[in-house]
Design a protein around this motif. Sequence first.
Motif, PDB file in Angstrom:
ATOM      1  N   ALA A 197       0.899  -1.049   0.028  1.00  0.00           N
ATOM      2  CA  ALA A 197      -0.120   0.086  -0.162  1.00  0.00           C
ATOM      3  C   ALA A 197       0.748   1.014   0.082  1.00  0.00           C
ATOM      4  O   ALA A 197       1.997   1.214   0.598  1.00  0.00           O
ATOM      5  CB  ALA A 197      -0.900  -0.142   1.228  1.00  0.00           C
ATOM      6  N   SER A 223     -12.977  10.298  -0.163  1.00  0.00           N
ATOM      7  CA  SER A 223     -12.787   9.742   1.274  1.00  0.00           C
ATOM      8  C   SER A 223     -11.735  10.556   1.951  1.00  0.00           C
ATOM      9  O   SER A 223     -11.624  10.164   3.320  1.00  0.00           O
ATOM     10  CB  SER A 223     -12.346   8.495   0.972  1.00  0.00           C
ATOM     11  OG  SER A 223     -11.237   8.320   0.166  1.00  0.00           O
ATOM     12  N   LEU A 303      -7.248   1.473  -4.248  1.00  0.00           N
ATOM     13  CA  LEU A 303      -7.117   0.536  -2.878  1.00  0.00           C
ATOM     14  C   LEU A 303      -6.704   1.352  -1.892  1.00  0.00           C
ATOM     15  O   LEU A 303      -7.311   1.325  -0.828  1.00  0.00           O
ATOM     16  CB  LEU A 303      -6.248  -0.547  -3.032  1.00  0.00           C
ATOM     17  CG  LEU A 303      -6.822  -1.775  -4.007  1.00  0.00           C
ATOM     18  CD1 LEU A 303      -5.575  -2.703  -4.211  1.00  0.00           C
ATOM     19  CD2 LEU A 303      -8.181  -2.308  -3.523  1.00  0.00           C
ATOM     20  N   ASP A 307     -12.678   2.262   1.862  1.00  0.00           N
ATOM     21  CA  ASP A 307     -12.768   1.937   3.332  1.00  0.00           C
ATOM     22  C   ASP A 307     -13.307   0.517   3.405  1.00  0.00           C
ATOM     23  O   ASP A 307     -13.146  -0.075   4.345  1.00  0.00           O
ATOM     24  CB  ASP A 307     -13.898   2.782   3.879  1.00  0.00           C
ATOM     25  CG  ASP A 307     -13.309   4.274   4.152  1.00  0.00           C
ATOM     26  OD1 ASP A 307     -12.101   4.538   4.610  1.00  0.00           O
ATOM     27  OD2 ASP A 307     -13.981   5.123   3.382  1.00  0.00           O
ATOM     28  N   THR A 308     -14.018  -0.167   2.252  1.00  0.00           N
ATOM     29  CA  THR A 308     -14.456  -1.413   2.404  1.00  0.00           C
ATOM     30  C   THR A 308     -14.431  -1.978   1.083  1.00  0.00           C
ATOM     31  O   THR A 308     -14.432  -1.192   0.100  1.00  0.00           O
ATOM     32  CB  THR A 308     -15.662  -1.772   3.041  1.00  0.00           C
ATOM     33  OG1 THR A 308     -15.650  -3.082   3.297  1.00  0.00           O
ATOM     34  CG2 THR A 308     -16.778  -1.164   2.441  1.00  0.00           C
ATOM     35  N   MET A 309     -14.137  -3.280   0.874  1.00  0.00           N
ATOM     36  CA  MET A 309     -14.375  -3.964  -0.417  1.00  0.00           C
ATOM     37  C   MET A 309     -15.582  -4.596  -0.418  1.00  0.00           C
ATOM     38  O   MET A 309     -15.684  -5.690   0.280  1.00  0.00           O
ATOM     39  CB  MET A 309     -12.960  -5.017  -0.729  1.00  0.00           C
ATOM     40  CG  MET A 309     -13.159  -5.482  -1.884  1.00  0.00           C
ATOM     41  SD  MET A 309     -12.976  -4.525  -3.375  1.00  0.00           S
ATOM     42  CE  MET A 309     -11.204  -4.524  -3.544  1.00  0.00           C
ATOM     43  N   ALA A 330      -7.808  -7.001  -0.940  1.00  0.00           N
ATOM     44  CA  ALA A 330      -8.312  -6.309   0.134  1.00  0.00           C
ATOM     45  C   ALA A 330      -7.552  -6.668   1.610  1.00  0.00           C
ATOM     46  O   ALA A 330      -7.002  -6.004   2.458  1.00  0.00           O
ATOM     47  CB  ALA A 330      -9.792  -6.200   0.540  1.00  0.00           C
ATOM     48  N   ARG A 333      -4.146  -5.585   1.994  1.00  0.00           N
ATOM     49  CA  ARG A 333      -3.928  -4.156   2.393  1.00  0.00           C
ATOM     50  C   ARG A 333      -4.735  -3.931   3.607  1.00  0.00           C
ATOM     51  O   ARG A 333      -4.803  -2.352   3.860  1.00  0.00           O
ATOM     52  CB  ARG A 333      -4.715  -3.402   1.165  1.00  0.00           C
ATOM     53  CG  ARG A 333      -4.209  -3.195  -0.396  1.00  0.00           C
ATOM     54  CD  ARG A 333      -2.496  -3.073  -0.206  1.00  0.00           C
ATOM     55  NE  ARG A 333      -2.215  -2.810  -1.636  1.00  0.00           N
ATOM     56  CZ  ARG A 333      -2.143  -1.845  -2.191  1.00  0.00           C
ATOM     57  NH1 ARG A 333      -2.664  -0.606  -1.983  1.00  0.00           N
ATOM     58  NH2 ARG A 333      -1.778  -1.628  -3.477  1.00  0.00           N
ATOM     59  N   ILE A 335      -7.969  -3.829   4.365  1.00  0.00           N
ATOM     60  CA  ILE A 335      -9.223  -3.259   3.809  1.00  0.00           C
ATOM     61  C   ILE A 335     -10.297  -4.232   4.318  1.00  0.00           C
ATOM     62  O   ILE A 335     -10.035  -5.433   3.888  1.00  0.00           O
ATOM     63  CB  ILE A 335      -9.295  -2.970   2.498  1.00  0.00           C
ATOM     64  CG1 ILE A 335      -8.061  -2.012   2.010  1.00  0.00           C
ATOM     65  CG2 ILE A 335     -10.604  -2.234   2.280  1.00  0.00           C
ATOM     66  CD1 ILE A 335      -7.990  -1.841   0.427  1.00  0.00           C
ATOM     67  N   ARG A 379     -13.729  -1.781  13.073  1.00  0.00           N
ATOM     68  CA  ARG A 379     -13.423  -1.970  11.756  1.00  0.00           C
ATOM     69  C   ARG A 379     -11.997  -2.409  11.377  1.00  0.00           C
ATOM     70  O   ARG A 379     -11.378  -3.389  10.604  1.00  0.00           O
ATOM     71  CB  ARG A 379     -13.737  -0.768  10.738  1.00  0.00           C
ATOM     72  CG  ARG A 379     -15.354  -0.600  10.584  1.00  0.00           C
ATOM     73  CD  ARG A 379     -15.793   0.204   9.679  1.00  0.00           C
ATOM     74  NE  ARG A 379     -15.426   1.676   9.871  1.00  0.00           N
ATOM     75  CZ  ARG A 379     -16.365   2.289  10.359  1.00  0.00           C
ATOM     76  NH1 ARG A 379     -17.374   2.288  10.360  1.00  0.00           N
ATOM     77  NH2 ARG A 379     -15.762   3.779  10.708  1.00  0.00           N
ATOM     78  N   ALA A 383      -9.911  -5.667  10.025  1.00  0.00           N
ATOM     79  CA  ALA A 383      -9.070  -5.595   8.835  1.00  0.00           C
ATOM     80  C   ALA A 383      -7.571  -6.232   9.261  1.00  0.00           C
ATOM     81  O   ALA A 383      -6.863  -6.890   8.477  1.00  0.00           O
ATOM     82  CB  ALA A 383      -9.037  -3.978   8.356  1.00  0.00           C
ATOM     83  N   ARG A 387      -5.655  -9.246   7.453  1.00  0.00           N
ATOM     84  CA  ARG A 387      -4.079  -8.837   6.868  1.00  0.00           C
ATOM     85  C   ARG A 387      -3.474 -10.025   7.311  1.00  0.00           C
ATOM     86  O   ARG A 387      -2.393 -10.445   6.448  1.00  0.00           O
ATOM     87  CB  ARG A 387      -3.859  -7.475   7.199  1.00  0.00           C
ATOM     88  CG  ARG A 387      -2.188  -7.128   6.450  1.00  0.00           C
ATOM     89  CD  ARG A 387      -1.929  -5.729   6.457  1.00  0.00           C
ATOM     90  NE  ARG A 387      -0.518  -5.514   6.072  1.00  0.00           N
ATOM     91  CZ  ARG A 387      -0.288  -4.411   5.671  1.00  0.00           C
ATOM     92  NH1 ARG A 387      -1.003  -3.425   6.015  1.00  0.00           N
ATOM     93  NH2 ARG A 387       1.052  -4.336   5.029  1.00  0.00           N
TER      94      ARG A 387
END
Length: 412
Positions: A197, A223, A303, A307-309, A330, A333, A335, A379, A383, A387
């Motif tokens: 990223a 964003s 990407l 904020d979300t996929m 996602a 990263r 996400i 969140r 995430a 990851r």
Amino acid sequence: MTERTRTPHAVLVLLNLPVPDDQRAWSQALALRADGARVTVVCPAIRGRRAGPERIDGIEVIRFRSFEGQGALATAAEGLWTAAAAARAARGALRSSHASTPRMLQIGNPPDLLFPLAWWARRRGVRTVYDQRDVVPVLAESRAGFNRLTPLFLAAEHRMITTADVVITPSEEQRARILSRYRRDALIIRTAEVPPAAGDTDADADADADVAATAAPELSEQSDSQADLTIGYLGVVGEQDGLTDLLDAVALLRADGVAGFHVEVAGDGPALPAARAAATRLGLDELVTFHGWLGPGAVDTFLGKIDTMAVPDPDNPFNHFCAMNKVTHAMARGIPVVLRPLRENVRLTAGHAYEAADMTIRAFADALAAFLKDTPASRAEIAAEARTTFEAHHSWPHHAPRYVEAVSPTRH
């Protein structure tokens, strides 16, 4: 013989995407090059690429003239044309190395029409690898207009699997099907190298040089400039990909009074015009932005801004087999992912996602709402766990050594 003709030679053949846009094939090619092989990639000249030879990062790329068909007849014509053109180019590439040189031919589907090329190669002592990216017979069975061709696709798949010396696939669901149906084991090669990223490294400054975007709006800055959360969609826009279901779910959220978000769609495909029309019909034009096809550099930017996929792919037999790139990208990263409970995607995320309770659009809308209403800390925790799961089980450094050991012409 020259040094070039004596070097172990790997030829990778693709039928539906060019490199380096096809990140799975490009990561494989770079890994084989690093192992000391001469690498040639045969691929179609689509997505803004020109036909002809090119050398990129020490890899020979041969792009053949092609087109993208829409509808059953045009898709069938595309498949036959690309198979013939790819076979011709691959034979030429293999003949450029001396017959005594270790050689490997890898064929990536869809479709599965290159089994005659695999036969031809094996008779000449070339090690053959079948990379089953998609289960074509199941895809055909899931699409109107193609289901009558399922027996033909099954026969072609059978010939590819029984001809290949090695079978690889990105999906545990596909591996289980191959073992059950053909009594052949397949090697799981999950994913491709995912660029870090923005901010993780200073080495990505040149990534934007190879953007192959169709005419599309610039990537949104919303964003960064306001509190709205960005729901992102990334991928090919086909009948089986569920983009219109995402739009229907967004319409439900709006009807429920859920606010504070917008949607960014990156991708192209035969169902994109229908998706644009659906957004207008549902009155979502102010909420949804379509960007068209993005090359690697623009994908990196995209990407970095979502904020979300969202993974709205619907419940059909084909989608349950797919290890979806948008999910692993996602996860890599950090996400958060909002998805429907397709078997392979559930396996990939291992519980670290906003998972719909069932496959209905209502349940998917509720999962999106759960993400939107969650706290930033929750969140971020989901995430981070995703990851960690990616890095431990799905990352390219985890799979690359097994891939090279199994297929590289320097090892066999």
